[in-house]
Scaffold this motif. Structure first.
Motif, mmCIF file in Angstrom:
data_model
loop_
_atom_site.group_PDB
_atom_site.id
_atom_site.type_symbol
_atom_site.label_atom_id
_atom_site.label_comp_id
_atom_site.label_asym_id
_atom_site.label_seq_id
_atom_site.Cartn_x
_atom_site.Cartn_y
_atom_site.Cartn_z
ATOM 1 N N VAL A 31 0.849 -1.202 0.000
ATOM 2 C CA VAL A 31 0.000 0.000 0.000
ATOM 3 C C VAL A 31 0.880 1.246 0.000
ATOM 4 O O VAL A 31 0.658 2.184 -0.780
ATOM 5 C CB VAL A 31 -0.955 0.002 1.229
ATOM 6 N N SER A 32 1.904 1.261 0.845
ATOM 7 C CA SER A 32 2.806 2.413 0.922
ATOM 8 C C SER A 32 3.537 2.656 -0.390
ATOM 9 O O SER A 32 3.818 3.800 -0.750
ATOM 10 C CB SER A 32 3.842 2.202 2.035
ATOM 11 N N GLU A 33 3.840 1.581 -1.097
ATOM 12 C CA GLU A 33 4.540 1.687 -2.383
ATOM 13 C C GLU A 33 3.583 1.872 -3.554
ATOM 14 O O GLU A 33 3.999 1.844 -4.706
ATOM 15 C CB GLU A 33 5.417 0.453 -2.591
ATOM 16 N N ARG A 34 2.304 2.022 -3.249
ATOM 17 C CA ARG A 34 1.252 2.252 -4.248
ATOM 18 C C ARG A 34 1.176 1.141 -5.297
ATOM 19 O O ARG A 34 0.969 1.386 -6.482
ATOM 20 C CB ARG A 34 1.421 3.615 -4.906
ATOM 21 N N ARG A 35 1.325 -0.102 -4.831
ATOM 22 C CA ARG A 35 1.221 -1.261 -5.718
ATOM 23 C C ARG A 35 -0.147 -1.941 -5.593
ATOM 24 O O ARG A 35 -0.316 -3.080 -5.995
ATOM 25 C CB ARG A 35 2.330 -2.273 -5.398
ATOM 26 N N VAL A 36 -1.113 -1.235 -5.058
ATOM 27 C CA VAL A 36 -2.461 -1.766 -4.885
ATOM 28 C C VAL A 36 -3.478 -0.753 -5.402
ATOM 29 O O VAL A 36 -3.170 0.417 -5.576
ATOM 30 C CB VAL A 36 -2.763 -2.081 -3.401
ATOM 31 N N VAL A 37 -4.677 -1.228 -5.652
ATOM 32 C CA VAL A 37 -5.786 -0.346 -6.022
ATOM 33 C C VAL A 37 -6.746 -0.348 -4.834
ATOM 34 O O VAL A 37 -7.291 -1.395 -4.479
ATOM 35 C CB VAL A 37 -6.507 -0.848 -7.298
ATOM 36 N N ILE A 60 -4.707 -6.287 -5.354
ATOM 37 C CA ILE A 60 -3.249 -6.355 -5.310
ATOM 38 C C ILE A 60 -2.785 -7.352 -6.361
ATOM 39 O O ILE A 60 -3.453 -8.383 -6.565
ATOM 40 C CB ILE A 60 -2.749 -6.714 -3.890
#
Length: 67
Positions: A31-37, A60
């Protein structure tokens, strides 16, 4: 696509607390690395005293899943 509905006892049996903590740690990094919607959650207030219904979808890619 297959949809599964699990009860609390099944979740505890299939996902022990130590594994859950590790999974959530890796997920929050993603989530912190913005790899999720993760769209904003929506809440629908029901009439009278029925309460509310919330919806918090997410996706994810690694491992690929959504819920």
């Amino acid at each position: 696509m297959e949809i599964r509905i699990l009860r609390g006892t099944e979740v505890r049996r299939l996902l022990p607390m130590t594994a859950c903590i590790d999974l959530m740690h890796r997920t929050m990094i993603a989530v912190s690395e913005r790899r999720v919607v993760l769209p904003l959650r929506s809440v629908m207030v029901m009439p009278g005293e029925l309460g509310m219904m919330g919806n918090m979808p997410g996706y994810i890619a690694e491992p690929e899943c959504f819920g």
